[in-house]
Design a protein around this motif. Structure first.
Motif, mmCIF file in Angstrom:
data_model
loop_
_atom_site.group_PDB
_atom_site.id
_atom_site.type_symbol
_atom_site.label_atom_id
_atom_site.label_comp_id
_atom_site.label_asym_id
_atom_site.label_seq_id
_atom_site.Cartn_x
_atom_site.Cartn_y
_atom_site.Cartn_z
ATOM 1 N N THR A 74 21.880 -15.231 5.959
ATOM 2 C CA THR A 74 22.993 -16.091 6.377
ATOM 3 C C THR A 74 22.627 -17.570 6.372
ATOM 4 O OG1 THR A 74 22.380 -15.982 8.721
ATOM 5 C CG2 THR A 74 23.904 -14.280 7.894
ATOM 6 N N GLY A 75 21.324 -17.875 6.361
ATOM 7 C CA GLY A 75 20.884 -19.264 6.466
ATOM 8 C C GLY A 75 21.086 -19.844 7.851
ATOM 9 N N TYR A 115 23.434 -18.784 16.382
ATOM 10 C CA TYR A 115 24.470 -17.768 16.198
ATOM 11 C C TYR A 115 24.002 -16.450 16.797
ATOM 12 C CZ TYR A 115 26.769 -20.904 12.937
ATOM 13 O OH TYR A 115 27.424 -21.974 12.384
ATOM 14 N N LEU A 116 24.970 -15.635 17.183
ATOM 15 C CA LEU A 116 24.684 -14.277 17.614
ATOM 16 C C LEU A 116 25.916 -13.434 17.382
ATOM 17 C CD1 LEU A 116 26.306 -13.756 20.518
ATOM 18 C CD2 LEU A 116 24.419 -15.065 21.422
ATOM 19 N N SER A 117 25.709 -12.137 17.356
ATOM 20 C CA SER A 117 26.840 -11.214 17.317
ATOM 21 C C SER A 117 26.700 -10.294 18.519
ATOM 22 C CB SER A 117 26.862 -10.420 16.011
ATOM 23 O OG SER A 117 25.737 -9.582 15.909
ATOM 24 N N VAL A 118 27.826 -9.763 18.942
ATOM 25 C CA VAL A 118 27.835 -8.915 20.133
ATOM 26 C C VAL A 118 28.833 -7.785 19.895
ATOM 27 C CG1 VAL A 118 29.531 -10.375 21.313
ATOM 28 C CG2 VAL A 118 28.056 -8.906 22.662
ATOM 29 N N ILE A 119 28.485 -6.593 20.341
ATOM 30 C CA ILE A 119 29.399 -5.469 20.188
ATOM 31 C C ILE A 119 30.726 -5.838 20.852
ATOM 32 C CG2 ILE A 119 29.818 -3.045 20.769
ATOM 33 C CD1 ILE A 119 26.792 -2.629 20.468
ATOM 34 N N HIS A 120 31.816 -5.619 20.151
ATOM 35 C CA HIS A 120 33.142 -6.113 20.523
ATOM 36 C C HIS A 120 33.580 -5.767 21.942
ATOM 37 C CE1 HIS A 120 35.281 -2.218 20.182
ATOM 38 N NE2 HIS A 120 34.262 -1.946 19.385
ATOM 39 N N ASP A 121 33.116 -4.654 22.506
ATOM 40 C CA ASP A 121 33.562 -4.287 23.852
ATOM 41 C C ASP A 121 32.482 -4.453 24.924
ATOM 42 O OD1 ASP A 121 32.054 -2.140 22.924
ATOM 43 O OD2 ASP A 121 33.456 -0.600 23.609
ATOM 44 N N ASN A 122 31.441 -5.209 24.598
ATOM 45 C CA ASN A 122 30.391 -5.494 25.584
ATOM 46 C C ASN A 122 30.814 -6.734 26.379
ATOM 47 O OD1 ASN A 122 28.094 -5.942 27.077
ATOM 48 N ND2 ASN A 122 26.682 -5.725 25.348
ATOM 49 N N GLU A 123 31.742 -6.513 27.291
ATOM 50 C CA GLU A 123 32.371 -7.620 28.009
ATOM 51 C C GLU A 123 31.388 -8.416 28.869
ATOM 52 O OE1 GLU A 123 35.765 -5.974 30.022
ATOM 53 O OE2 GLU A 123 36.593 -5.208 28.141
ATOM 54 N N THR A 137 33.377 -17.651 16.475
ATOM 55 C CA THR A 137 33.607 -18.331 15.193
ATOM 56 C C THR A 137 34.804 -17.759 14.449
ATOM 57 O OG1 THR A 137 32.217 -16.805 13.928
ATOM 58 C CG2 THR A 137 31.117 -18.730 14.945
ATOM 59 N N GLY A 138 35.279 -16.602 14.881
ATOM 60 C CA GLY A 138 36.345 -15.911 14.162
ATOM 61 C C GLY A 138 35.811 -14.930 13.138
ATOM 62 N N GLU A 139 34.507 -14.976 12.885
ATOM 63 C CA GLU A 139 33.888 -14.035 11.949
ATOM 64 C C GLU A 139 33.546 -12.739 12.681
ATOM 65 O OE1 GLU A 139 30.818 -16.348 9.396
ATOM 66 O OE2 GLU A 139 31.024 -17.406 11.321
ATOM 67 N N VAL A 140 33.463 -11.652 11.929
ATOM 68 C CA VAL A 140 33.075 -10.363 12.487
ATOM 69 C C VAL A 140 32.023 -9.753 11.571
ATOM 70 C CG1 VAL A 140 33.829 -8.026 13.094
ATOM 71 C CG2 VAL A 140 35.324 -9.979 13.566
ATOM 72 N N GLU A 141 30.899 -9.392 12.147
ATOM 73 C CA GLU A 141 29.859 -8.680 11.411
ATOM 74 C C GLU A 141 30.166 -7.190 11.501
ATOM 75 O OE1 GLU A 141 25.284 -7.727 12.297
ATOM 76 O OE2 GLU A 141 25.715 -9.861 12.020
ATOM 77 N N GLU A 142 30.242 -6.548 10.367
ATOM 78 C CA GLU A 142 30.528 -5.111 10.340
ATOM 79 C C GLU A 142 29.218 -4.363 10.165
ATOM 80 O OE1 GLU A 142 33.248 -3.554 11.032
ATOM 81 O OE2 GLU A 142 34.620 -5.261 11.037
ATOM 82 N N PRO A 146 31.958 -3.118 15.053
ATOM 83 C CA PRO A 146 32.424 -4.478 14.756
ATOM 84 C C PRO A 146 31.845 -5.443 15.788
ATOM 85 C CG PRO A 146 34.261 -3.066 15.478
ATOM 86 C CD PRO A 146 33.032 -2.227 15.439
ATOM 87 N N GLU A 147 31.232 -6.505 15.306
ATOM 88 C CA GLU A 147 30.577 -7.450 16.205
ATOM 89 C C GLU A 147 31.064 -8.868 15.928
ATOM 90 O OE1 GLU A 147 26.323 -7.070 16.382
ATOM 91 O OE2 GLU A 147 26.428 -4.875 16.327
ATOM 92 N N PRO A 148 31.892 -9.429 16.826
ATOM 93 C CA PRO A 148 32.297 -10.828 16.682
ATOM 94 C C PRO A 148 31.068 -11.748 16.704
ATOM 95 C CG PRO A 148 33.586 -9.731 18.391
ATOM 96 C CD PRO A 148 32.472 -8.810 18.002
ATOM 97 N N ILE A 149 31.126 -12.796 15.942
ATOM 98 C CA ILE A 149 30.032 -13.764 15.864
ATOM 99 C C ILE A 149 30.366 -14.970 16.720
ATOM 100 C CG2 ILE A 149 28.754 -15.295 14.312
ATOM 101 C CD1 ILE A 149 29.158 -13.138 12.143
ATOM 102 N N TYR A 150 29.365 -15.419 17.465
ATOM 103 C CA TYR A 150 29.488 -16.583 18.350
ATOM 104 C C TYR A 150 28.478 -17.634 17.928
ATOM 105 C CZ TYR A 150 32.416 -13.912 21.549
ATOM 106 O OH TYR A 150 33.454 -13.203 22.094
#
Length: 155
Positions: A74-75, A115-123, A137-142, A146-150
């Motif tokens: 991802t750089g 950057y990081l990703s987190v499991i979508h329901d790990n509130e 960021t609006g991106e999702v890592e699959e 599904p993991e939204p990217i922050y």
């Protein structure tokens, strides 16, 4: 609290590998736990991908584990994993630990964003990351989930 990030060595390797994020996981050796990959998985990943792996201590007590670094795919500088052992969760470690990791990443990599990703329901994790300034960021890592990217922009 005296949060310190230390190298994973022969002296603490087995303790790090055996530290689990969920009591139920104590009985199993597996690659993925409910909210995070196993420490063994991320130690292997750090070796294969040239990432930094650190044991997280409160004084002399091992409480967690983290992996971070430049992801060539991802750089981006990424906080790839952060886990706190189940015996230490809910005791106020979240913010001090993530702040220590952010500081380590800035000192190690001189990065301007993380950057990081987190499991979508790990509130719980999402609230923690947002509390210290990560924004979606609006991106999702699959991956396996599904993991939204922050992203955290360093001032």
């Amino acid at each position: 609290m005296n949060i310190q990030l230390k190298e994973v060595t022969e002296d603490n390797f087995y303790d790090v590998v055996n530290l689990k994020s969920d009591e139920i996981q104590e009985k199993y050796i597996q690659i993925y736990e409910r909210w995070v990959g196993s420490n063994a998985f991320f130690l292997g990943m750090s070796h294969a991908f040239g990432l930094t792996a650190k044991a997280i201590y409160d004084g002399e007590e091992l409480i967690g584990f983290t992996t971070h670094g430049l992801m060539k795919t991802t750089g981006r500088y990424e906080l790839v994993s952060m886990m706190i052992g189940h015996n230490y969760q809910g005791k106020g470690y979240g913010i001090p630990v993530i702040n220590a990791i952010i500081e380590d990443m800035i000192n190690t990599h001189q990065c301007k964003s993380i950057y990081l990703s987190v499991i979508h329901d790990n509130e719980r994790a999402i609230r923690l990351y947002e509390k210290v300034g990560f924004e979606p960021t609006g991106e999702v890592e699959e991956g396996h989930h599904p993991e939204p990217i922050y992203c955290l922009t360093i001032a």
